[in-house]
Design a protein around this motif. Structure first.
Motif, PDB file in Angstrom:
ATOM      1  N   ASN A  10       0.808  -1.215   0.000  1.00 21.72           N
ATOM      2  CA  ASN A  10       0.000   0.000   0.000  1.00 21.72           C
ATOM      3  C   ASN A  10       0.844   1.269   0.000  1.00 21.72           C
ATOM      4  O   ASN A  10       0.548   2.220  -0.729  1.00 21.72           O
ATOM      5  CB  ASN A  10      -0.924  -0.002   1.221  1.00 21.72           C
ATOM      6  N   VAL A  11       1.894   1.300   0.810  1.00 22.13           N
ATOM      7  CA  VAL A  11       2.780   2.461   0.835  1.00 22.13           C
ATOM      8  C   VAL A  11       3.744   2.414  -0.350  1.00 22.13           C
ATOM      9  O   VAL A  11       3.938   3.415  -1.047  1.00 22.13           O
ATOM     10  CB  VAL A  11       3.550   2.531   2.164  1.00 22.13           C
ATOM     11  N   GLY A  12       4.340   1.255  -0.588  1.00 21.61           N
ATOM     12  CA  GLY A  12       5.333   1.132  -1.648  1.00 21.61           C
ATOM     13  C   GLY A  12       4.811   1.510  -3.014  1.00 21.61           C
ATOM     14  O   GLY A  12       5.487   2.192  -3.797  1.00 21.61           O
ATOM     15  N   ARG A  13       3.595   1.093  -3.325  1.00 17.08           N
ATOM     16  CA  ARG A  13       3.030   1.413  -4.644  1.00 17.08           C
ATOM     17  C   ARG A  13       2.840   2.919  -4.796  1.00 17.08           C
ATOM     18  O   ARG A  13       3.049   3.478  -5.879  1.00 17.08           O
ATOM     19  CB  ARG A  13       1.704   0.671  -4.839  1.00 17.08           C
ATOM     20  N   ASN A  14       2.454   3.590  -3.718  1.00 18.84           N
ATOM     21  CA  ASN A  14       2.329   5.044  -3.763  1.00 18.84           C
ATOM     22  C   ASN A  14       3.684   5.722  -3.915  1.00 18.84           C
ATOM     23  O   ASN A  14       3.807   6.724  -4.631  1.00 18.84           O
ATOM     24  CB  ASN A  14       1.636   5.548  -2.495  1.00 18.84           C
ATOM     25  N   ILE A  15       4.708   5.175  -3.267  1.00 20.59           N
ATOM     26  CA  ILE A  15       6.051   5.737  -3.414  1.00 20.59           C
ATOM     27  C   ILE A  15       6.513   5.630  -4.863  1.00 20.59           C
ATOM     28  O   ILE A  15       7.051   6.590  -5.435  1.00 20.59           O
ATOM     29  CB  ILE A  15       7.045   5.017  -2.479  1.00 20.59           C
ATOM     30  N   VAL A  16       6.319   4.472  -5.471  1.00 19.06           N
ATOM     31  CA  VAL A  16       6.713   4.289  -6.876  1.00 19.06           C
ATOM     32  C   VAL A  16       6.044   5.346  -7.748  1.00 19.06           C
ATOM     33  O   VAL A  16       6.705   6.016  -8.559  1.00 19.06           O
ATOM     34  CB  VAL A  16       6.351   2.872  -7.357  1.00 19.06           C
ATOM     35  N   GLY A  17       4.737   5.524  -7.585  1.00 14.38           N
ATOM     36  CA  GLY A  17       4.021   6.503  -8.399  1.00 14.38           C
ATOM     37  C   GLY A  17       4.508   7.919  -8.171  1.00 14.38           C
ATOM     38  O   GLY A  17       4.673   8.701  -9.129  1.00 14.38           O
ATOM     39  N   VAL A  26      13.184   4.505 -11.270  1.00 15.53           N
ATOM     40  CA  VAL A  26      12.759   3.624 -10.189  1.00 15.53           C
ATOM     41  C   VAL A  26      12.940   2.163 -10.584  1.00 15.53           C
ATOM     42  O   VAL A  26      12.583   1.756 -11.691  1.00 15.53           O
ATOM     43  CB  VAL A  26      11.275   3.876  -9.830  1.00 15.53           C
ATOM     44  N   ARG A  27      13.482   1.398  -9.639  1.00 16.76           N
ATOM     45  CA  ARG A  27      13.537  -0.055  -9.773  1.00 16.76           C
ATOM     46  C   ARG A  27      12.747  -0.649  -8.612  1.00 16.76           C
ATOM     47  O   ARG A  27      12.841  -0.177  -7.479  1.00 16.76           O
ATOM     48  CB  ARG A  27      14.977  -0.548  -9.727  1.00 16.76           C
ATOM     49  N   VAL A  42       8.804   1.436 -14.870  1.00 13.32           N
ATOM     50  CA  VAL A  42       9.476   0.937 -13.672  1.00 13.32           C
ATOM     51  C   VAL A  42      10.249  -0.326 -14.045  1.00 13.32           C
ATOM     52  O   VAL A  42       9.704  -1.232 -14.674  1.00 13.32           O
ATOM     53  CB  VAL A  42       8.462   0.599 -12.555  1.00 13.32           C
ATOM     54  N   GLU A  43      11.514  -0.368 -13.671  1.00 12.53           N
ATOM     55  CA  GLU A  43      12.299  -1.585 -13.886  1.00 12.53           C
ATOM     56  C   GLU A  43      11.980  -2.548 -12.737  1.00 12.53           C
ATOM     57  O   GLU A  43      12.236  -2.244 -11.574  1.00 12.53           O
ATOM     58  CB  GLU A  43      13.792  -1.266 -13.906  1.00 12.53           C
ATOM     59  N   VAL A  44      11.411  -3.692 -13.067  1.00  7.49           N
ATOM     60  CA  VAL A  44      10.997  -4.660 -12.049  1.00  7.49           C
ATOM     61  C   VAL A  44      11.894  -5.893 -12.145  1.00  7.49           C
ATOM     62  O   VAL A  44      11.978  -6.518 -13.198  1.00  7.49           O
ATOM     63  CB  VAL A  44       9.518  -5.071 -12.226  1.00  7.49           C
ATOM     64  N   LEU A  45      12.563  -6.216 -11.024  1.00  3.85           N
ATOM     65  CA  LEU A  45      13.462  -7.360 -10.999  1.00  3.85           C
ATOM     66  C   LEU A  45      13.026  -8.343  -9.918  1.00  3.85           C
ATOM     67  O   LEU A  45      12.460  -7.948  -8.895  1.00  3.85           O
ATOM     68  CB  LEU A  45      14.898  -6.908 -10.713  1.00  3.85           C
TER      69      LEU A  45
END
Length: 279
Positions: A10-17, A26-27, A42-45
């Protein structure tokens, strides 16, 4: 480049945006990149904080990290991060670490803070209070008869919007100041009964609060969280009865704008409450 752990939360997704909106690279790291739902830029690994050997590629080229608190498993990550040259860590922590008796939750977060401090990497701690989002746990009860059942209805807190927690973390990542500690609350002291009333008014439907005994509430909560956490939560609610919660200006001081009110949060999540009603 900034690494966001817990990016699907919930917090992390808002930070990414918010980082993307600010023009940052952002990765994100997740155990299942194919189901992350992240934006295309977003680079997702793949990676797992509990398996440091999976993180070498994840941390390559990273200078700042938002670190989600995986209890008991941060030392390995921090060792790899230090070797990779990470320059700043923003740790998601809890205001429970500041309680006279931090309890199970507070102690777990204190241990995470200690791990970050011991790593020697410059850091910021974001200590959030009670999440407004926790009240989405009432959605099923609201959908099924419009009655929220819990203990200690007059317990007051100043819950905080997850968007505001993310905004403070985002600002801390973008303008890193080593050693900073940000303790966060929402902008108003509200009892559980008052929050239920605001939900009813905002959704335009009848909702009321019904008091449970501690034993009944504990039985209900143990199905959602460890018993130690449930007992700690109920202890805090008991201690907050008949009080006015402290309201801190931290969010506005860090972000330059007022914190979201509880009514605004309910309006933002109206569809989530309605979705529970349609199940």
């Amino acid at each position: 480049m900034i690494l966001v752990t817990g990016a699907t939360g919930n917090v992390g997704r808002n930070i990414v945006g918010q980082l993307l909106d600010a023009g940052e690279k952002v990765r994100a790291v997740t155990r299942d990149p194919g189901n992350s739902g992240m934006a295309a830029d977003v680079e997702v690994l793949p990676g797992d904080l509990t398996r440091p050997e999976s993180l070498t590629d994840v941390l390559r080229g990273i200078d700042r990290v938002f670190l989600f608190p995986v209890f008991g498993a941060l030392d390995g990550f921090l060792d790899v991060a230090r070797t990779a040259g990470v320059e700043h860590v923003v740790l998601m922590s809890s205001s429970a670490v500041e309680f006279p008796e931090p309890g199970w939750i507070g102690q777990a977060h204190l241990d995470c803070e200690a791990s970050v401090a011991k790593s020697g990497i410059p850091h910021t701690f974001v200590r959030a209070g009670l999440f407004m989002r926790n009240d989405l746990g009432w959605a099923a009860q609201i959908a099924d008869g419009g009655v929220v059942r819990s203990a200690y209805g007059t317990a007051a807190a100043a819950p905080v919007d997850e968007r505001d927690i993310a905004a403070v973390a985002t600002q801390s990542l973008r303008t890193a100041r080593a050693g900073s500690v940000h303790t966060l609350t929402g902008p108003e002291s509200l009892t559980q009964i008052e929050r239920v009333r605001i939900i009813a008014e905002t959704l335009g439907r009848p909702v009321r609060f019904e008091e449970l005994s501690r034993e009944e509430a504990l039985k209900h909560l143990v199905g959602q969280m460890p018993e130690e956490a449930a007992s700690f939560l109920l202890d805090q609610l008991a201690s907050w009865q008949g009080t006015t919660a402290e309201v801190l200006p931290t969010i506005e001081q860090v972000t330059g704008r007022p914190a979201h009110t509880y009514r605004e949060w309910v309006g933002h999540h109206a569809a989530d409450f309605e979705a529970a009603a349609s199940r």
